[in-house]
Design a protein around this motif. Structure first.
Motif, PDB file in Angstrom:
ATOM      1  N   LEU A  33       0.824  -1.202   0.000  1.00  0.00           N
ATOM      2  CA  LEU A  33       0.000   0.000   0.000  1.00  0.00           C
ATOM      3  C   LEU A  33       0.861   1.257   0.000  1.00  0.00           C
ATOM      4  O   LEU A  33       0.679   2.171  -0.823  1.00  0.00           O
ATOM      5  CB  LEU A  33      -0.925  -0.020   1.217  1.00  0.00           C
ATOM      6  N   PHE A  34       1.839   1.291   0.898  1.00  0.00           N
ATOM      7  CA  PHE A  34       2.704   2.458   0.966  1.00  0.00           C
ATOM      8  C   PHE A  34       3.595   2.559  -0.261  1.00  0.00           C
ATOM      9  O   PHE A  34       3.842   3.653  -0.784  1.00  0.00           O
ATOM     10  CB  PHE A  34       3.567   2.408   2.233  1.00  0.00           C
ATOM     11  N   GLY A  35       4.105   1.407  -0.746  1.00  0.00           N
ATOM     12  CA  GLY A  35       4.949   1.414  -1.942  1.00  0.00           C
ATOM     13  C   GLY A  35       4.198   1.918  -3.152  1.00  0.00           C
ATOM     14  O   GLY A  35       4.718   2.728  -3.932  1.00  0.00           O
ATOM     15  N   ASN A  36       2.977   1.449  -3.301  1.00  0.00           N
ATOM     16  CA  ASN A  36       2.161   1.882  -4.436  1.00  0.00           C
ATOM     17  C   ASN A  36       1.850   3.377  -4.352  1.00  0.00           C
ATOM     18  O   ASN A  36       1.903   4.093  -5.352  1.00  0.00           O
ATOM     19  CB  ASN A  36       0.860   1.068  -4.464  1.00  0.00           C
ATOM     20  N   THR A  37       1.523   3.822  -3.126  1.00  0.00           N
ATOM     21  CA  THR A  37       1.230   5.247  -2.935  1.00  0.00           C
ATOM     22  C   THR A  37       2.446   6.110  -3.265  1.00  0.00           C
ATOM     23  O   THR A  37       2.348   7.120  -3.966  1.00  0.00           O
ATOM     24  CB  THR A  37       0.789   5.501  -1.485  1.00  0.00           C
ATOM     25  N   TYR A  38       3.607   5.677  -2.751  1.00  0.00           N
ATOM     26  CA  TYR A  38       4.840   6.446  -2.978  1.00  0.00           C
ATOM     27  C   TYR A  38       5.188   6.491  -4.461  1.00  0.00           C
ATOM     28  O   TYR A  38       5.510   7.555  -5.010  1.00  0.00           O
ATOM     29  CB  TYR A  38       5.976   5.801  -2.191  1.00  0.00           C
ATOM     30  N   TYR A  39       5.092   5.356  -5.134  1.00  0.00           N
ATOM     31  CA  TYR A  39       5.413   5.292  -6.565  1.00  0.00           C
ATOM     32  C   TYR A  39       4.446   6.150  -7.384  1.00  0.00           C
ATOM     33  O   TYR A  39       4.852   6.900  -8.267  1.00  0.00           O
ATOM     34  CB  TYR A  39       5.358   3.839  -7.025  1.00  0.00           C
ATOM     35  N   SER A  40       3.152   6.023  -7.075  1.00  0.00           N
ATOM     36  CA  SER A  40       2.138   6.772  -7.823  1.00  0.00           C
ATOM     37  C   SER A  40       2.313   8.272  -7.666  1.00  0.00           C
ATOM     38  O   SER A  40       2.209   9.037  -8.631  1.00  0.00           O
ATOM     39  CB  SER A  40       0.730   6.361  -7.357  1.00  0.00           C
ATOM     40  N   LEU A  41       2.606   8.686  -6.419  1.00  0.00           N
ATOM     41  CA  LEU A  41       2.774  10.119  -6.179  1.00  0.00           C
ATOM     42  C   LEU A  41       4.015  10.666  -6.870  1.00  0.00           C
ATOM     43  O   LEU A  41       4.012  11.792  -7.381  1.00  0.00           O
ATOM     44  CB  LEU A  41       2.840  10.387  -4.673  1.00  0.00           C
ATOM     45  N   ASN A  42       5.077   9.888  -6.887  1.00  0.00           N
ATOM     46  CA  ASN A  42       6.293  10.332  -7.560  1.00  0.00           C
ATOM     47  C   ASN A  42       6.082  10.451  -9.069  1.00  0.00           C
ATOM     48  O   ASN A  42       6.549  11.406  -9.713  1.00  0.00           O
ATOM     49  CB  ASN A  42       7.447   9.359  -7.277  1.00  0.00           C
ATOM     50  N   LYS A  43       5.369   9.464  -9.613  1.00  0.00           N
ATOM     51  CA  LYS A  43       5.047   9.536 -11.038  1.00  0.00           C
ATOM     52  C   LYS A  43       4.161  10.747 -11.332  1.00  0.00           C
ATOM     53  O   LYS A  43       4.332  11.451 -12.330  1.00  0.00           O
ATOM     54  CB  LYS A  43       4.337   8.246 -11.479  1.00  0.00           C
ATOM     55  N   PHE A  44       3.215  10.988 -10.436  1.00  0.00           N
ATOM     56  CA  PHE A  44       2.333  12.140 -10.588  1.00  0.00           C
ATOM     57  C   PHE A  44       3.132  13.437 -10.548  1.00  0.00           C
ATOM     58  O   PHE A  44       2.909  14.356 -11.340  1.00  0.00           O
ATOM     59  CB  PHE A  44       1.269  12.115  -9.490  1.00  0.00           C
ATOM     60  N   ALA A 185      -2.786  16.128  -2.132  1.00  0.00           N
ATOM     61  CA  ALA A 185      -2.966  14.773  -2.674  1.00  0.00           C
ATOM     62  C   ALA A 185      -2.107  13.765  -1.908  1.00  0.00           C
ATOM     63  O   ALA A 185      -2.552  12.656  -1.598  1.00  0.00           O
ATOM     64  CB  ALA A 185      -2.616  14.748  -4.159  1.00  0.00           C
ATOM     65  N   ILE A 186      -0.859  14.193  -1.602  1.00  0.00           N
ATOM     66  CA  ILE A 186       0.027  13.314  -0.826  1.00  0.00           C
ATOM     67  C   ILE A 186      -0.556  13.035   0.551  1.00  0.00           C
ATOM     68  O   ILE A 186      -0.599  11.891   1.018  1.00  0.00           O
ATOM     69  CB  ILE A 186       1.430  13.947  -0.703  1.00  0.00           C
ATOM     70  N   PHE A 187      -1.022  14.114   1.200  1.00  0.00           N
ATOM     71  CA  PHE A 187      -1.600  13.954   2.538  1.00  0.00           C
ATOM     72  C   PHE A 187      -2.810  13.020   2.499  1.00  0.00           C
ATOM     73  O   PHE A 187      -2.950  12.118   3.332  1.00  0.00           O
ATOM     74  CB  PHE A 187      -1.991  15.319   3.089  1.00  0.00           C
ATOM     75  N   GLN A 188      -3.682  13.242   1.498  1.00  0.00           N
ATOM     76  CA  GLN A 188      -4.872  12.395   1.384  1.00  0.00           C
ATOM     77  C   GLN A 188      -4.501  10.946   1.103  1.00  0.00           C
ATOM     78  O   GLN A 188      -5.102  10.018   1.663  1.00  0.00           O
ATOM     79  CB  GLN A 188      -5.784  12.935   0.285  1.00  0.00           C
ATOM     80  N   SER A 189      -3.479  10.757   0.262  1.00  0.00           N
ATOM     81  CA  SER A 189      -3.052   9.395  -0.062  1.00  0.00           C
ATOM     82  C   SER A 189      -2.508   8.681   1.161  1.00  0.00           C
ATOM     83  O   SER A 189      -2.834   7.515   1.425  1.00  0.00           O
ATOM     84  CB  SER A 189      -1.988   9.433  -1.164  1.00  0.00           C
ATOM     85  N   TYR A 190      -1.670   9.398   1.916  1.00  0.00           N
ATOM     86  CA  TYR A 190      -1.118   8.774   3.120  1.00  0.00           C
ATOM     87  C   TYR A 190      -2.194   8.550   4.175  1.00  0.00           C
ATOM     88  O   TYR A 190      -2.141   7.574   4.928  1.00  0.00           O
ATOM     89  CB  TYR A 190       0.024   9.622   3.688  1.00  0.00           C
ATOM     90  N   MET A 191      -3.155   9.455   4.235  1.00  0.00           N
ATOM     91  CA  MET A 191      -4.257   9.241   5.170  1.00  0.00           C
ATOM     92  C   MET A 191      -5.043   7.984   4.801  1.00  0.00           C
ATOM     93  O   MET A 191      -5.413   7.189   5.660  1.00  0.00           O
ATOM     94  CB  MET A 191      -5.189  10.456   5.179  1.00  0.00           C
ATOM     95  N   VAL A 192      -5.258   7.818   3.495  1.00  0.00           N
ATOM     96  CA  VAL A 192      -5.940   6.604   3.031  1.00  0.00           C
ATOM     97  C   VAL A 192      -5.110   5.377   3.389  1.00  0.00           C
ATOM     98  O   VAL A 192      -5.634   4.353   3.846  1.00  0.00           O
ATOM     99  CB  VAL A 192      -6.174   6.668   1.511  1.00  0.00           C
ATOM    100  N   ALA A 193      -3.787   5.494   3.196  1.00  0.00           N
ATOM    101  CA  ALA A 193      -2.905   4.371   3.520  1.00  0.00           C
ATOM    102  C   ALA A 193      -2.950   4.049   5.011  1.00  0.00           C
ATOM    103  O   ALA A 193      -3.025   2.884   5.413  1.00  0.00           O
ATOM    104  CB  ALA A 193      -1.470   4.687   3.093  1.00  0.00           C
ATOM    105  N   VAL A 194      -2.899   5.120   5.848  1.00  0.00           N
ATOM    106  CA  VAL A 194      -2.925   4.907   7.297  1.00  0.00           C
ATOM    107  C   VAL A 194      -4.257   4.305   7.737  1.00  0.00           C
ATOM    108  O   VAL A 194      -4.287   3.370   8.547  1.00  0.00           O
ATOM    109  CB  VAL A 194      -2.660   6.237   8.037  1.00  0.00           C
ATOM    110  N   VAL A 195      -5.349   4.853   7.198  1.00  0.00           N
ATOM    111  CA  VAL A 195      -6.671   4.313   7.547  1.00  0.00           C
ATOM    112  C   VAL A 195      -6.772   2.852   7.118  1.00  0.00           C
ATOM    113  O   VAL A 195      -7.287   2.007   7.857  1.00  0.00           O
ATOM    114  CB  VAL A 195      -7.789   5.154   6.888  1.00  0.00           C
ATOM    115  N   SER A 196      -6.255   2.554   5.919  1.00  0.00           N
ATOM    116  CA  SER A 196      -6.273   1.164   5.443  1.00  0.00           C
ATOM    117  C   SER A 196      -5.452   0.272   6.367  1.00  0.00           C
ATOM    118  O   SER A 196      -5.861  -0.845   6.698  1.00  0.00           O
ATOM    119  CB  SER A 196      -5.719   1.091   4.016  1.00  0.00           C
ATOM    120  N   LEU A 197      -4.298   0.800   6.787  1.00  0.00           N
ATOM    121  CA  LEU A 197      -3.451   0.031   7.692  1.00  0.00           C
ATOM    122  C   LEU A 197      -4.152  -0.214   9.017  1.00  0.00           C
ATOM    123  O   LEU A 197      -4.105  -1.324   9.568  1.00  0.00           O
ATOM    124  CB  LEU A 197      -2.130   0.783   7.924  1.00  0.00           C
TER     125      LEU A 197
END
Length: 456
Positions: A33-44, A185-197
């Motif tokens: 989850l975190f890897g995908n988020t980090y990769y997606s945000l960097n690509k973005f 977007a980064i904050f929201q993505s990490y929040m989603v990741a944390v909530v998922s975790l």
């Protein structure tokens, strides 16, 4: 408290290794989850930066076309620059038109969004202006970070229709709005990741709770089964001596009613002796049950003091050597010098009686040996060895559980409560010692009583 909880958790995991699958699952899910988020945000981020760069260059090209006509009109050029900034305050941070100084190789500000800088020279050694000036086909674009804000900077050479250099346009585009969007977007993505975790952790905790409940139910079923066995066994153990006592009471009644003879007197004494044995058997059963209750409630009195093993061994040997001999067994007692341990004398004797008594009880032929030796840490090890029935590895795993008895064709004919070893080990542990066992089925067993050496 925390260390104990961690130790309990480790022990629980060792006993239930399947829980490791859940732990691995949560780690893999969280990592993915975190890897995908980090990769997606960097690509973005990279894609967005490229788009902004292209927009900045496009804006510069448009302005360059307009600048050709306005370059000869400084006042109109300055007016157009100010108008552009006014219309695009959020985007245009700075817009400067530079021309080459007539006196030297430096650049001079011809028009600028900062009117105070008009007419002032620019040190080309500190700027990248020379690159596009020397090659008119190059449009230089680069990022800068000033006071935490990022800007795209574009430097392009302005030429006339014949390709002669008229000056440079320096265009600084603010990307604050874009960066704010990215940060959000980064904050929201990490929040989603944390909530998922957190959800995964809660699911794991819920799984562990249900797993624990299932384990507890299984344990309760095992305990209930052992209690049923104990009740059945206790009923038999109680019924047998009671039946014997009733029989001897009837016989004594007959002797009392008949004429008193020497032979009847001998019979009465024998009856009374057997009745005493049955009463002792009843007393031992009741005492075992009471000891279990006392140990569970931590109410069993234990008084630690210096105890000499030599007289204790002699007493135990004298008590069981005759019983062993009556069964055709050899009883070996290795004489020792005075050895002092830290223990409760009566409780120590209770443990030895149980261990030696079991050895004699479950040995059909061969021998029973009582010995002691010093361990590597300086403490003492009492060994009760026999050539009896032995215990299987599965039986050893449950041997010290309450109500547990090894079930074989041979042991089914031997009376017992399944409490003696549990009581003995609990007492040994309360005296800072322990009881361990080594056994081979069909060969024999070694019960090892670990005792703390007395230190004055």
């Amino acid at each position: 408290m925390l260390l104990q909880s961690i130790q309990k958790g480790i022990e629980f995991t060792k006993k239930n290794p399947t829980i490791l699958y859940s732990v691995v699952l949560i780690v893999v899910i969280a990592g993915a989850l975190f890897g995908n988020t980090y990769y997606s945000l960097n690509k973005f981020q990279d894609t967005s930066d490229a788009l902004l760069k292209s927009k900045a260059i496009l804006a510069e090209n448009v302005f360059r076309v307009l600048g050709k006509d306005l370059f000869s009109q400084p006042e109109l050029l300055q007016e157009r620059i100010m108008q552009l900034q006014s219309e695009n305050k959020r985007d245009i941070a700075e817009l400067v038109i530079l021309t080459r100084s007539e006196s030297d190789a430096s650049f001079v500000t011809r028009a600028s969004t900062n009117p105070d800088s008009i007419g002032k020279p620019i040190d080309t050694a500190l700027t990248p202006y020379l690159i596009p000036w020397q090659d008119g086909n190059v449009t230089l674009a680069f990022l800068t970070n000033e006071n935490g804000a990022r800007y795209w900077n574009v430097v392009k050479k302005i030429t006339d229709e014949e390709g002669r250099g008229l000056g440079l346009i320096v265009f600084q585009l603010s990307i604050k709005e874009h960066d704010t969007f990215v940060e959000k977007a980064i904050f929201q993505s990490y929040m989603v990741a944390v909530v998922s975790l957190v959800c995964v952790v809660l699911l794991l905790m819920n799984h562990m709770r249900f797993f624990h409940y299932a384990l507890r139910v299984t344990k309760l079923e095992e305990v209930d089964h052992m209690k049923d066995d104990f009740i059945s066994m206790a009923s038999h153990e109680l019924k047998t001596p009671i039946t014997v006592l009733r029989g001897y009471v009837d016989l004594l009644k007959d002797d009392v009613r008949g004429p008193a003879t020497e032979e009847s007197k001998k019979q009465s004494e024998e009856y009374l002796s057997n009745m005493d044995g049955s009463l002792m058997r009843l007393n031992d059963l009741v005492e075992d049950i009471l000891n279990v209750s006392r140990l569970e409630q931590n109410r069993l009195p234990i008084t630690m003091q210096s105890v000499d093993l030599k007289p204790t061994f002699a007493e135990i040997s004298a008590q069981f050597s005759l019983l062993a001999k009556s069964k055709g067994l050899d009883f070996h007692y290795v004489p020792i010098d005075s050895l002092f341990v830290s223990a409760d004398p009566e409780r120590l004797k209770q443990i030895l009686i149980n261990l030696v008594g079991n050895a004699v009880k479950y040995t059909l032929k061969g021998s029973v040996t009582l010995s002691v030796k010093e361990e590597s840490d300086g403490n003492l090890l009492v060994i009760v060895a026999d050539t009896g029935l032995g215990i299987s590895p599965e039986g050893i795993d449950h041997l010290f559980a309450k109500f547990y008895r090894v079930k074989t064709d041979e042991t089914s004919k031997i009376s017992g409560t399944g409490l003696g070893l549990w009581i003995s080990r609990e007492i040994a542990r309360q005296m800072k010692g322990d009881i361990t066992v080594e056994s081979i089925e069909g060969v024999g067993s070694h019960f090892n009583l670990h005792l703390k050496k007395f230190v004055a």
